[in-house]
Write an enzyme that holds these catalytic residues in place. Structure first.
Site, PDB file in Angstrom:
ATOM      1  N   VAL A   1      -3.908   2.564   0.508  1.00  0.00           N
ATOM      2  CA  VAL A   1      -4.505   2.036  -0.724  1.00  0.00           C
ATOM      3  C   VAL A   1      -3.431   1.242  -1.466  1.00  0.00           C
ATOM      4  CG1 VAL A   1      -5.480   2.701  -2.971  1.00  0.00           C
ATOM      5  CG2 VAL A   1      -6.148   3.941  -0.898  1.00  0.00           C
TER       6      VAL A   1
ATOM      7  N   THR B   1       0.822  -1.211   0.000  1.00  0.00           N
ATOM      8  CA  THR B   1       0.000   0.000   0.000  1.00  0.00           C
ATOM      9  C   THR B   1       0.859   1.265   0.000  1.00  0.00           C
ATOM     10  OG1 THR B   1      -0.149   0.077   2.415  1.00  0.00           O
ATOM     11  CG2 THR B   1      -1.834  -1.195   1.251  1.00  0.00           C
ATOM     12  N   ASP B   2       0.202   2.376  -0.308  1.00  0.00           N
ATOM     13  CA  ASP B   2       0.861   3.677  -0.249  1.00  0.00           C
ATOM     14  C   ASP B   2       0.532   4.340   1.098  1.00  0.00           C
ATOM     15  OD1 ASP B   2      -1.769   4.621  -0.484  1.00  0.00           O
ATOM     16  OD2 ASP B   2      -1.544   5.177  -2.588  1.00  0.00           O
ATOM     17  N   GLN B   3       0.870   5.608   1.259  1.00  0.00           N
ATOM     18  CA  GLN B   3       0.644   6.300   2.524  1.00  0.00           C
ATOM     19  C   GLN B   3      -0.834   6.421   2.882  1.00  0.00           C
ATOM     20  OE1 GLN B   3       2.933   9.990   2.102  1.00  0.00           O
ATOM     21  NE2 GLN B   3       4.018   9.351   3.958  1.00  0.00           N
ATOM     22  N   MET B   4      -1.710   6.293   1.907  1.00  0.00           N
ATOM     23  CA  MET B   4      -3.148   6.399   2.155  1.00  0.00           C
ATOM     24  C   MET B   4      -3.759   5.047   2.530  1.00  0.00           C
ATOM     25  SD  MET B   4      -4.119   8.953  -0.994  1.00  0.00           S
ATOM     26  CE  MET B   4      -3.223   7.970  -2.186  1.00  0.00           C
TER      27      MET B   4
END
Length: 138
Positions: A20, A15-18
């Site tokens: 997601v 995932t990314d920082q969000m």
């Protein structure tokens, strides 16, 4: 048409920082789905590699619909969209934990000799695979 299914637990590293799933990870999941389909048809991709045959991607299409998030499970559906004895197009749908369509995609492959990357006829070299793809395709 045969549709194979595979479940993936979304890992934090995907995932990314969000929170997601990072877009490139869907390509890895598509490969997992494709491998599952091949196994469901009764074969192993590693077996054709042992015979000096590779199956590179020659075209790829992905359409993003809704996110998959950390802590969810992703559900991959894979099937043979097109097959002509030489080229194979696999189609994919990946769903998120709420059973919403997250991506649709297709990857087109051709089998080639490892030594020179010249295409081979699946129909001629692997008649059992050819028959299975003919039965499985859309």
């Amino acid at each position: 048409m045969q549709i194979s299914e595979k479940t993936i637990e979304v890992r934090y590293a995907e995932t990314d920082q969000m929170g997601v799933v990072y877009h490139a990870n869907y390509l890895v999941w598509m490969e997992l789905g494709r491998t599952q389909l091949i196994e469901d048809l009764g074969f192993k991709y590693a077996d054709i590699e042992k015979e000096g045959i590779l199956s590179p991607v020659i075209d790829l299409n992905v359409s993003y619909k809704s996110p998959v998030r950390y802590g969810e499970k992703a559900f991959i559906k894979t099937w043979v969209e097109e097959y002509d004895g030489l080229r194979i197009t696999y189609a994919y749908e990946i769903y998120n934990g709420q059973n919403q369509l997250a991506i649709t995609g297709q990857s087109k492959h051709v089998c080639v000799k490892q030594e020179n990357f010249r295409p081979i006829s699946i129909r001629k070299m692997f008649p059992e695979w050819h028959e299975a793809y003919e039965k499985a395709k859309n």
